[in-house]
Design a protein around this motif. Sequence first.
Motif, short mmCIF file in Angstrom:
data_model
loop_
_atom_site.label_atom_id
_atom_site.label_comp_id
_atom_site.label_asym_id
_atom_site.label_seq_id
_atom_site.Cartn_x
_atom_site.Cartn_y
_atom_site.Cartn_z
N SER A 92 0.85 -1.20 0.00
CA SER A 92 0.00 0.00 0.00
C SER A 92 0.88 1.24 0.00
CB SER A 92 -0.92 0.03 1.23
OG SER A 92 -0.14 0.11 2.42
N VAL A 93 0.25 2.34 -0.29
CA VAL A 93 0.90 3.65 -0.18
C VAL A 93 0.01 4.46 0.75
CG1 VAL A 93 1.68 5.72 -1.41
CG2 VAL A 93 1.85 3.47 -2.52
N THR A 94 0.59 4.92 1.84
CA THR A 94 -0.19 5.64 2.86
C THR A 94 0.38 7.03 3.11
OG1 THR A 94 1.11 4.64 4.65
CG2 THR A 94 -0.92 3.51 4.02
N VAL A 99 -4.80 5.55 3.58
CA VAL A 99 -4.47 5.33 2.18
C VAL A 99 -4.29 6.69 1.50
CG1 VAL A 99 -5.32 4.41 -0.02
CG2 VAL A 99 -5.69 3.13 2.10
N CYS A 103 -2.02 9.10 -5.04
CA CYS A 103 -0.70 8.48 -5.13
C CYS A 103 -0.86 7.01 -4.80
CB CYS A 103 0.28 9.14 -4.16
SG CYS A 103 1.98 8.52 -4.30
N ASP A 104 -0.37 6.13 -5.67
CA ASP A 104 -0.51 4.70 -5.42
C ASP A 104 0.71 3.95 -5.94
OD1 ASP A 104 -0.85 4.43 -8.20
OD2 ASP A 104 -3.03 4.49 -8.04
N ALA A 105 0.62 2.64 -6.00
CA ALA A 105 1.75 1.80 -6.39
C ALA A 105 2.23 2.09 -7.81
CB ALA A 105 1.38 0.32 -6.25
N CYS A 147 2.06 12.68 -3.90
CA CYS A 147 2.99 11.66 -3.37
C CYS A 147 4.00 12.24 -2.39
CB CYS A 147 3.73 10.99 -4.53
SG CYS A 147 2.69 9.90 -5.53
#
Length: 159
Positions: A92-94, A99, A103-105, A147
């Motif tokens: 995950s991106v926190t 969460v 912005c994610d993987a 991010c």
Amino acid sequence: MRKFSKKGKVYAAAATLALVAASGGAAYAFWTNTGSGVGSGASGTNVAITVNQTGVVTGLEPGGAPQTLSGKFTNPNTSPVYVTSVTASIASVTKGGAVAVGCDATDFTLANATMGVGHEVASGTNVDSWSGATIAFNNKTSNQDACKDVTVNFAYSSN
């Protein structure tokens, strides 16, 4: 019936004692027999090891140099266990414990995610080592402010 003299009785008693003494004072007899039986032995089992990340990854920035993931194992078993490989993934991106939004993987590239180990890992805490995967922050053409200050959480598995 014939009477034995006192001398004859002594000779007979002496002969009997000599026979008993020569045979060890015991008589021997036995029976033969056959038999059968069963038995068993059981193997134990082991518990899962823990893959620990020990290298700290900080300062990821768009287009920056990839950083290496590395770590050690915790093997709670009483004997060594064979580890073929360790595989890393982005779990995950926190941001701030929640969460991350925007912005994610996909904003990151995880390269060489499967790292070969190929040997027995001794029992103990923080033993042996693994490394080789890298994480990089992708440099996209869009604004990546979402991010900033995020944490990329990894999941590790071994086999």
